[in-house]
Design a protein around this motif. Sequence first.
Motif, mmCIF file in Angstrom:
data_model
loop_
_atom_site.group_PDB
_atom_site.id
_atom_site.type_symbol
_atom_site.label_atom_id
_atom_site.label_comp_id
_atom_site.label_asym_id
_atom_site.label_seq_id
_atom_site.Cartn_x
_atom_site.Cartn_y
_atom_site.Cartn_z
ATOM 1 N N GLY A 1 -15.851 -3.459 -55.461
ATOM 2 C CA GLY A 1 -16.237 -4.986 -55.594
ATOM 3 C C GLY A 1 -16.776 -5.767 -54.484
ATOM 4 N N LYS A 2 -17.301 -5.178 -53.348
ATOM 5 C CA LYS A 2 -17.780 -5.905 -52.275
ATOM 6 C C LYS A 2 -18.680 -6.954 -52.593
ATOM 7 C CE LYS A 2 -19.270 -2.561 -49.699
ATOM 8 N NZ LYS A 2 -19.172 -1.626 -50.882
ATOM 9 N N SER A 3 -19.971 -6.459 -53.483
ATOM 10 C CA SER A 3 -20.963 -7.472 -53.747
ATOM 11 C C SER A 3 -20.417 -8.638 -54.613
ATOM 12 C CB SER A 3 -22.135 -6.678 -54.322
ATOM 13 O OG SER A 3 -22.616 -5.673 -53.470
ATOM 14 N N THR A 4 -19.639 -8.281 -55.635
ATOM 15 C CA THR A 4 -19.089 -9.256 -56.318
ATOM 16 C C THR A 4 -18.247 -10.397 -55.559
ATOM 17 O OG1 THR A 4 -19.026 -7.665 -58.034
ATOM 18 C CG2 THR A 4 -17.761 -9.885 -58.334
ATOM 19 N N LEU A 5 -17.348 -9.804 -54.750
ATOM 20 C CA LEU A 5 -16.715 -10.781 -53.820
ATOM 21 C C LEU A 5 -17.703 -11.706 -52.910
ATOM 22 C CD1 LEU A 5 -14.170 -11.748 -52.605
ATOM 23 C CD2 LEU A 5 -14.224 -10.027 -51.012
ATOM 24 N N PHE A 6 -18.840 -11.014 -52.401
ATOM 25 C CA PHE A 6 -19.775 -11.565 -51.373
ATOM 26 C C PHE A 6 -20.402 -12.628 -52.303
ATOM 27 C CE2 PHE A 6 -24.185 -11.975 -50.005
ATOM 28 C CZ PHE A 6 -23.900 -12.197 -48.534
ATOM 29 N N LEU B 1 -19.915 -2.427 -38.652
ATOM 30 C CA LEU B 1 -18.232 -2.466 -38.115
ATOM 31 C C LEU B 1 -17.959 -2.714 -36.654
ATOM 32 C CD1 LEU B 1 -16.552 -0.308 -40.848
ATOM 33 C CD2 LEU B 1 -16.600 -2.701 -40.867
ATOM 34 N N ALA B 2 -18.822 -1.862 -35.921
ATOM 35 C CA ALA B 2 -18.784 -2.079 -34.345
ATOM 36 C C ALA B 2 -19.011 -3.125 -33.801
ATOM 37 C CB ALA B 2 -19.509 -0.837 -33.785
ATOM 38 N N ARG B 3 -20.000 -3.995 -34.467
ATOM 39 C CA ARG B 3 -20.445 -5.411 -33.988
ATOM 40 C C ARG B 3 -20.025 -6.565 -34.663
ATOM 41 N NH1 ARG B 3 -26.502 -4.633 -31.736
ATOM 42 N NH2 ARG B 3 -26.049 -3.365 -30.037
ATOM 43 N N ALA B 4 -19.482 -6.654 -35.856
ATOM 44 C CA ALA B 4 -18.975 -7.685 -36.696
ATOM 45 C C ALA B 4 -17.917 -8.344 -35.657
ATOM 46 C CB ALA B 4 -18.520 -7.503 -38.021
ATOM 47 N N ASP B 5 -17.752 -9.736 -35.835
ATOM 48 C CA ASP B 5 -16.605 -10.194 -35.158
ATOM 49 C C ASP B 5 -15.362 -10.212 -35.816
ATOM 50 O OD1 ASP B 5 -18.308 -11.390 -33.446
ATOM 51 O OD2 ASP B 5 -18.914 -13.249 -34.620
ATOM 52 N N ALA B 6 -15.362 -9.943 -37.224
ATOM 53 C CA ALA B 6 -14.082 -9.742 -38.148
ATOM 54 C C ALA B 6 -14.413 -8.874 -39.393
ATOM 55 C CB ALA B 6 -13.518 -11.204 -38.480
ATOM 56 N N VAL B 7 -13.405 -8.382 -39.951
ATOM 57 C CA VAL B 7 -13.694 -7.450 -41.128
ATOM 58 C C VAL B 7 -12.869 -7.944 -42.221
ATOM 59 C CG1 VAL B 7 -13.820 -5.224 -41.879
ATOM 60 C CG2 VAL B 7 -14.336 -5.804 -39.457
ATOM 61 N N ILE B 8 -13.211 -8.060 -43.523
ATOM 62 C CA ILE B 8 -12.397 -7.934 -44.560
ATOM 63 C C ILE B 8 -12.492 -6.789 -45.263
ATOM 64 C CG2 ILE B 8 -12.436 -8.783 -47.121
ATOM 65 C CD1 ILE B 8 -13.773 -11.501 -46.148
ATOM 66 N N TRP B 9 -11.288 -6.003 -45.083
ATOM 67 C CA TRP B 9 -11.157 -4.491 -45.920
ATOM 68 C C TRP B 9 -11.006 -4.802 -47.320
ATOM 69 C CZ3 TRP B 9 -12.766 -0.930 -42.730
ATOM 70 C CH2 TRP B 9 -12.730 -1.070 -41.255
ATOM 71 N N LEU B 10 -11.645 -4.649 -48.021
ATOM 72 C CA LEU B 10 -11.736 -4.682 -49.506
ATOM 73 C C LEU B 10 -11.197 -3.251 -50.149
ATOM 74 C CD1 LEU B 10 -12.023 -6.813 -51.510
ATOM 75 C CD2 LEU B 10 -14.355 -5.976 -52.047
ATOM 76 N N LEU B 11 -9.896 -3.586 -51.023
ATOM 77 C CA LEU B 11 -9.448 -2.482 -51.685
ATOM 78 C C LEU B 11 -9.332 -2.453 -53.078
ATOM 79 C CD1 LEU B 11 -6.104 -2.208 -49.380
ATOM 80 C CD2 LEU B 11 -8.167 -1.000 -48.921
ATOM 81 N N ASP B 12 -9.199 -1.416 -53.711
ATOM 82 C CA ASP B 12 -9.009 -1.834 -55.081
ATOM 83 C C ASP B 12 -7.861 -0.949 -55.688
ATOM 84 O OD1 ASP B 12 -9.947 0.791 -56.500
ATOM 85 O OD2 ASP B 12 -11.381 0.810 -54.888
ATOM 86 N N PRO B 13 -7.613 -1.513 -56.918
ATOM 87 C CA PRO B 13 -6.147 -0.816 -57.382
ATOM 88 C C PRO B 13 -6.275 0.748 -57.397
ATOM 89 C CG PRO B 13 -6.623 -2.818 -58.667
ATOM 90 C CD PRO B 13 -7.814 -2.317 -57.732
ATOM 91 N N GLU B 14 -7.384 1.457 -57.689
ATOM 92 C CA GLU B 14 -7.332 2.734 -57.806
ATOM 93 C C GLU B 14 -7.365 3.592 -56.573
ATOM 94 O OE1 GLU B 14 -10.905 3.436 -60.493
ATOM 95 O OE2 GLU B 14 -9.812 2.791 -62.218
ATOM 96 N N LYS B 15 -8.121 2.841 -55.732
ATOM 97 C CA LYS B 15 -8.498 3.852 -54.308
ATOM 98 C C LYS B 15 -7.840 3.055 -53.131
ATOM 99 C CE LYS B 15 -12.795 4.279 -54.884
ATOM 100 N NZ LYS B 15 -14.189 4.564 -54.726
ATOM 101 N N TYR B 16 -6.723 2.153 -53.344
ATOM 102 C CA TYR B 16 -6.227 1.581 -52.198
ATOM 103 C C TYR B 16 -5.569 2.335 -51.153
ATOM 104 C CZ TYR B 16 -1.436 1.825 -53.982
ATOM 105 O OH TYR B 16 -0.267 2.204 -54.337
ATOM 106 N N ALA B 17 -5.169 3.679 -51.430
ATOM 107 C CA ALA B 17 -4.255 4.371 -50.462
ATOM 108 C C ALA B 17 -5.348 5.498 -50.283
ATOM 109 C CB ALA B 17 -3.201 4.853 -51.319
#
Length: 573
Positions: free
Chosen positions: A71-76, A162-178
């Motif tokens: 859901g990255k694009s939805t959150l975006f 990811l190597a150049r961004a100042d900060a990162v939001i790591w987005l997890l979902d209930p099925e693949k969070y682990a």
Amino acid sequence: MLPGGPPADTPADRALRVRLRALRELVALSRARLPEPALAEAGRLLAEAAERDRLTRLYTTVAIAGATGSGKSTLFNTLAGGGIAETGVRRPMTASPHSCAWEVERGGGPSPDALLDRLGVQPRRRRRAHRADPALRGLVLLDLPDHDSALLEHRREADRLLARADAVIWLLDPEKYADALLHDHYLRAFAGHAEVSLVVLNQIDRLPTEATEAVLDDVRRLLDERGVAVGEHGEPGAGVLAVSALTGQGMGELRRALAELVASREAPALRLAADADGTTRRLRPLCVAESGTTPVGLTEEARAAFEERLAAAVGAPAAGAAAERGWLRRAERICGTPWGQLVTALAERRAARRGEPVALTGRARGLREQPPVVSRPALEEAVRRLTEEVTADLPEPWAASVRRVARQGASEVPPALEGPPAARGSSGRRRVPWSGRQPGTRASRVPGAPRPPRPVWWSAAAVGQGVFLTLHLLGLGWLALAALGRPVAGVVLPAGLLVAGALGAPLLAWACRLAAVGPARAWGRQEEERLRSAATAVGRARVLEPVAAELVRYREVREQWFIASGGEPLTPR
């Protein structure tokens, strides 16, 4: 600070600047000594930091990273307040990054375009936020391709951003969070970047409230196992949140977390500081010994031991003993009995005729002008023992560098000490005595051995031996005349002259030998000291000083490493 003006330096900026300056100095001092890949990584970090420093710090780039379907694009779109990124069920959906910027100041303010050019976001994929939330001004949000995409180019694009961004939001979902790929390949690698990371569990609208809390606890456990610090109770670390980008549940808390991150203006410096932590951690085995103790270095005891071994390698003690024996032989040659001198001269002539070496006497002064001969095995042993002692507490690259410098200097020692006489060449010029210096050399070679001084008492003893020889011959001749029946004035006087000459000469020679012992020893010590001083001067210039300079360089690199890693300088500056 005026709106839109240059931001004041934050504590993180100042600390980072000090660390990067030390890292730059470390790289400059370590070239040709440390492995190129290690220095290349530090060079890339310095280049990235310089490039980021040239761009505006009024904007903070935050990348949304996640797996397919998280859901990255939805959150975006929800954060941006409108449909910017394309969403859907077709996978993979996000192929190129999208950006959304919350302008610091509307109309004429600084633009984030230079930052987006650096990140490689295409102009047609850049948007401005539909709802200009004042709390988010300065945020540049990025929607990345899936890090687990089936397409390799998507994964590479995600890793690059990811190597150049100042900060990162790591987005997890209930099925693949682990998911092991996310935790082991990404979160573990970003463990040092916890202060600029937000771990967000999305799609909580699909879970009951108690299940959401259980999943969040499990997420915290997984992060802790990977070494990712979780920011709880005011401690620095990664924030862990639960949201539903579809229903808006938890989005207010996420917006507040992003607003705090952007308002601090510290995310770029914190991100680069975390990168510096990783770089210096990998440089530690190359810059600091495993024991962590300060190396002893080139002590006075090590210098003295090396100089003593070098003196033995050039034969200084043996030369001193030979000079002492030569003095005694010369004294014997001048002050000894005439008959003994005659026998010695005949023996030397026969030895010279057979090609055997001639004793060091007044007739063989040329031997004293020969240069010393350096024992290569003894020299190598002296260098080996020196380097073993001074490199005991050094990391291997620096120990190898010290050994290389010492061996290179040792190879220059024999040419500096050994100066063969100019042999007769095709031009037919005569041989000239070795003077210990050759044109074009930077350091003086060993000066030619001076001739031993001739004491005044040697001349007196030689006269005395002549007198005793005269008495001996006079008494012998007088007795010979008496034996032939020639008239003489008795035999007592000629017998007395014969006895005086026969006994006086050996007694005078014995007394001279006793008198010569002290001066001979002094001359031997002088000759030994002459060679020892010459060897010491060459050894210091060619071996000890380069080794000491290399050790000083290592100490400076070690100190710069501690500063670059975030510690304090080891010595007052």
